[in-house]
Design a protein around this motif. Structure first.
Motif, PDB file in Angstrom:
ATOM      1  N   HIS A  39       0.848  -1.200   0.000  1.00  0.00           N
ATOM      2  CA  HIS A  39       0.000   0.000   0.000  1.00  0.00           C
ATOM      3  C   HIS A  39       0.880   1.245   0.000  1.00  0.00           C
ATOM      4  N   TRP A  40       0.331   2.330  -0.476  1.00  0.00           N
ATOM      5  CA  TRP A  40       1.104   3.580  -0.427  1.00  0.00           C
ATOM      6  C   TRP A  40       0.167   4.739  -0.155  1.00  0.00           C
ATOM      7  N   ILE A  41       0.764   5.787   0.384  1.00  0.00           N
ATOM      8  CA  ILE A  41      -0.021   6.982   0.693  1.00  0.00           C
ATOM      9  C   ILE A  41       0.868   8.203   0.499  1.00  0.00           C
ATOM     10  N   SER A  42       0.265   9.288   0.033  1.00  0.00           N
ATOM     11  CA  SER A  42       1.006  10.538  -0.084  1.00  0.00           C
ATOM     12  C   SER A  42       0.558  11.474   1.018  1.00  0.00           C
ATOM     13  N   PRO A  66       3.731  -4.382   3.111  1.00  0.00           N
ATOM     14  CA  PRO A  66       4.492  -3.160   3.352  1.00  0.00           C
ATOM     15  C   PRO A  66       3.722  -1.897   2.958  1.00  0.00           C
ATOM     16  N   VAL A  67       4.131  -0.780   3.548  1.00  0.00           N
ATOM     17  CA  VAL A  67       3.509   0.517   3.255  1.00  0.00           C
ATOM     18  C   VAL A  67       4.596   1.508   2.812  1.00  0.00           C
ATOM     19  N   LEU A  68       4.333   2.154   1.692  1.00  0.00           N
ATOM     20  CA  LEU A  68       5.225   3.203   1.184  1.00  0.00           C
ATOM     21  C   LEU A  68       4.573   4.558   1.448  1.00  0.00           C
ATOM     22  N   VAL A  69       5.393   5.534   1.804  1.00  0.00           N
ATOM     23  CA  VAL A  69       4.834   6.851   2.140  1.00  0.00           C
ATOM     24  C   VAL A  69       5.587   7.942   1.388  1.00  0.00           C
ATOM     25  N   GLU A  70       4.823   8.863   0.784  1.00  0.00           N
ATOM     26  CA  GLU A  70       5.425  10.048   0.171  1.00  0.00           C
ATOM     27  C   GLU A  70       5.352  11.184   1.188  1.00  0.00           C
ATOM     28  N   PRO A  71       6.506  11.778   1.537  1.00  0.00           N
ATOM     29  CA  PRO A  71       6.488  12.868   2.524  1.00  0.00           C
ATOM     30  C   PRO A  71       5.926  14.143   1.897  1.00  0.00           C
ATOM     31  N   SER A  72       5.378  15.025   2.754  1.00  0.00           N
ATOM     32  CA  SER A  72       4.969  16.331   2.221  1.00  0.00           C
ATOM     33  C   SER A  72       6.117  17.320   2.371  1.00  0.00           C
ATOM     34  N   GLU A  74      10.419  17.668   4.478  1.00  0.00           N
ATOM     35  CA  GLU A  74      11.486  16.982   5.220  1.00  0.00           C
ATOM     36  C   GLU A  74      11.034  16.634   6.647  1.00  0.00           C
ATOM     37  N   GLU A  75      10.077  17.419   7.152  1.00  0.00           N
ATOM     38  CA  GLU A  75       9.598  17.183   8.525  1.00  0.00           C
ATOM     39  C   GLU A  75       8.970  15.806   8.715  1.00  0.00           C
ATOM     40  N   ASP A  76       8.466  15.225   7.610  1.00  0.00           N
ATOM     41  CA  ASP A  76       7.814  13.903   7.727  1.00  0.00           C
ATOM     42  C   ASP A  76       8.833  12.756   7.796  1.00  0.00           C
ATOM     43  N   LEU A  77      10.095  13.038   7.509  1.00  0.00           N
ATOM     44  CA  LEU A  77      11.047  11.926   7.360  1.00  0.00           C
ATOM     45  C   LEU A  77      11.268  11.095   8.640  1.00  0.00           C
ATOM     46  N   PRO A  78      11.346  11.740   9.836  1.00  0.00           N
ATOM     47  CA  PRO A  78      11.530  10.885  11.028  1.00  0.00           C
ATOM     48  C   PRO A  78      10.372   9.894  11.211  1.00  0.00           C
ATOM     49  N   LEU A  79       9.134  10.372  10.958  1.00  0.00           N
ATOM     50  CA  LEU A  79       7.957   9.492  11.073  1.00  0.00           C
ATOM     51  C   LEU A  79       8.053   8.353  10.054  1.00  0.00           C
ATOM     52  N   ILE A  80       8.443   8.696   8.836  1.00  0.00           N
ATOM     53  CA  ILE A  80       8.562   7.691   7.772  1.00  0.00           C
ATOM     54  C   ILE A  80       9.628   6.655   8.148  1.00  0.00           C
ATOM     55  N   ALA A  81      10.765   7.160   8.664  1.00  0.00           N
ATOM     56  CA  ALA A  81      11.850   6.241   9.061  1.00  0.00           C
ATOM     57  C   ALA A  81      11.345   5.250  10.097  1.00  0.00           C
ATOM     58  N   GLU A  82      10.462   5.716  10.976  1.00  0.00           N
ATOM     59  CA  GLU A  82       9.997   4.874  12.076  1.00  0.00           C
ATOM     60  C   GLU A  82       8.861   3.936  11.652  1.00  0.00           C
ATOM     61  N   ARG A  83       7.945   4.411  10.790  1.00  0.00           N
ATOM     62  CA  ARG A  83       6.693   3.658  10.577  1.00  0.00           C
ATOM     63  C   ARG A  83       6.472   3.131   9.163  1.00  0.00           C
ATOM     64  N   ALA A  84       7.323   3.511   8.194  1.00  0.00           N
ATOM     65  CA  ALA A  84       7.063   3.070   6.820  1.00  0.00           C
ATOM     66  C   ALA A  84       8.105   2.037   6.394  1.00  0.00           C
ATOM     67  N   ASP A  85       7.783   1.326   5.310  1.00  0.00           N
ATOM     68  CA  ASP A  85       8.722   0.322   4.777  1.00  0.00           C
ATOM     69  C   ASP A  85       9.506   0.870   3.587  1.00  0.00           C
ATOM     70  N   GLY A  86       9.061   2.012   3.074  1.00  0.00           N
ATOM     71  CA  GLY A  86       9.754   2.620   1.942  1.00  0.00           C
ATOM     72  C   GLY A  86       9.225   4.024   1.729  1.00  0.00           C
ATOM     73  N   VAL A  87       9.940   4.791   0.900  1.00  0.00           N
ATOM     74  CA  VAL A  87       9.579   6.200   0.677  1.00  0.00           C
ATOM     75  C   VAL A  87       9.277   6.428  -0.797  1.00  0.00           C
ATOM     76  N   VAL A  88       8.283   7.268  -1.054  1.00  0.00           N
ATOM     77  CA  VAL A  88       7.942   7.624  -2.433  1.00  0.00           C
ATOM     78  C   VAL A  88       8.489   9.015  -2.730  1.00  0.00           C
ATOM     79  N   VAL A  89       9.262   9.113  -3.825  1.00  0.00           N
ATOM     80  CA  VAL A  89       9.693  10.425  -4.326  1.00  0.00           C
ATOM     81  C   VAL A  89       8.748  10.759  -5.475  1.00  0.00           C
ATOM     82  N   GLY A  90       7.877  11.747  -5.264  1.00  0.00           N
ATOM     83  CA  GLY A  90       6.865  12.076  -6.271  1.00  0.00           C
ATOM     84  C   GLY A  90       7.463  12.775  -7.485  1.00  0.00           C
ATOM     85  N   ALA A  91       6.731  12.687  -8.616  1.00  0.00           N
ATOM     86  CA  ALA A  91       7.197  13.329  -9.856  1.00  0.00           C
ATOM     87  C   ALA A  91       7.384  14.822  -9.653  1.00  0.00           C
ATOM     88  N   ALA A  92       6.495  15.442  -8.867  1.00  0.00           N
ATOM     89  CA  ALA A  92       6.519  16.898  -8.710  1.00  0.00           C
ATOM     90  C   ALA A  92       7.804  17.384  -8.042  1.00  0.00           C
TER      91      ALA A  92
END
Ligand SMILES: O=C(O)C(=O)C[C@]1(C(=O)O)C=C[C@@H](O)C=C1
Length: 330
Positions: A39-42, A66-72, A74-92
């Motif tokens: 699953h993934w979420i932005s 697993p869950v992938l997360v796109e941060p909004s 840099e502030e979201d990165l600690p949460l992502i490091a702790e709770r996600a299985d991967g990170v999404v780098v969006g096209a934008a």
């Protein structure tokens, strides 16, 4: 980079581990939508009042896997490091080098989208920057621009070239529309990315395409009984679709032939079709194929005779829709 270096084709494949899943080796995966493998979420799409942590928790609740997360930001990165299985780098923001570097530095697998205006070289250079941060776990995602009527239009040739050039696994981003799912898997996609908002029916059509087309086009080398059984299940799924289609066609012939059914059996035609199949299945060979095809042909003839004595409405006993879903959508 010199022009010679730009033409380099990496034969070495980099499979990426995502939780218990591997992307790039084995079966293609579906990311996003109901019933997905991943699953993934932005967090960029987050509604007011919902925290990033709540959004990630909601994505976890969509299902196992697993869950992938796109941060909004840099502030979201600690949460992502702790709770996600991967990170999404969006096209934008694929060109936001500071944020991409920080993302790569988390050490989690990175799903790297291509902006529709980015060239293959620019895209792969960003993957290279992740590698320079010590992160080789990059999965490339090609969604292209927008086709008429708003459907995603991934450039499948470019996706394939990216895989060949970099060795990284590649995904085709399809939005919420599974119409190109079969084409993407046939073109070598290691997975499909669907919008989390994709409907049940569209997600099912995408998963079916991955299963059936993947069984025909992806070579697998499973190394355990469980993995080999799962691979056999995929091949059997494709076989079932073909057997059903074959029985329908054989039924048509029985209705059209002057003498149909068992009475009109044609041993010469049966021998020729077995010989033709043996060209594509040389390991099985004619001797082993002959009894298999005899059983298949007889099943078709029995079915045709049953239908002749008790005709049913066409398709009345059809089960789950498979690839027909895609064809009938067009
Ligand atoms: O080709 C035909 O004449 C058929 O009836 C079809 C079919 C088949 O299922 O392939 C079935 C019976 C015949 O003996 C040969 C082939």
């Amino acid at each position: 980079m010199s022009s010679t270096a730009q033409c380099t084709v990496h034969t070495e494949r980099v499979a990426v581990r995502l939780g218990a899943l591997t992307i790039g080796a084995g079966p293609a995966v579906v990311i996003g939508g109901p019933g997905a493998d991943v699953h993934w979420i932005s967090l960029r799409d987050r509604r007011g009042g919902v925290s990033s942590a709540e959004s990630v928790a909601a994505a976890r609740a969509w299902g196992a896997g697993p869950v992938l997360v796109e941060p909004s930001s840099e502030e979201d990165l600690p949460l992502i490091a702790e709770r996600a299985d991967g990170v999404v780098v969006g096209a934008a923001w694929m060109r936001a080098s500071g944020l991409v570097r920080a993302v790569a530095g988390l050490g989690l697998p990175v799903l790297l989208h291509r902006h529709p205006s980015a060239t293959l070289e620019e895209w792969l250079a960003i993957a290279g920057r992740c590698a320079a941060e010590g992160n080789d776990g990059v999965v490339l995602c090609e969604s292209g621009g927008r086709a008429p009527l708003g459907a995603a239009a991934p450039d499948l040739a470019l996706m394939r070239a990216a895989r060949g050039r970099s060795g990284h696994p590649v995904l085709a981003g399809l939005g919420a529309d599974p119409a190109l799912a079969s084409a993407a898997v046939a073109a070598g996609a290691d997975g499909l990315l669907l919008d989390p908002s994709a409907g049940e029916r569209d997600a099912l059509a995408a998963r079916e395409a991955v299963r059936i087309v993947g069984a025909l086009t992806r070579r697998e080398s499973p190394d355990s009984v469980v993995a080999a059984r799962e691979a056999i299940d995929r091949v059997d799924a494709a076989l079932a679709v073909l057997l059903e289609r074959r029985a329908e066609l054989a039924g048509t012939i029985q209705r059209l032939k002057p003498v149909g059914g068992f009475a009109g059996r044609d041993a010469d035609r049966e021998r020729r079709l077995v010989a033709e199949m043996a060209r594509r299945a040389p390991v099985l060979g004619e001797a082993r194929l002959a009894p298999i095809m005899n059983a298949v042909i007889e099943a078709g003839l029995h079915l045709a005779e049953e239908h002749r004595s008790a005709p049913r409405s066409r398709g009345a006993d059809r089960g789950t829709e498979t690839l027909g879903t895609e064809a009938s959508r067009e």
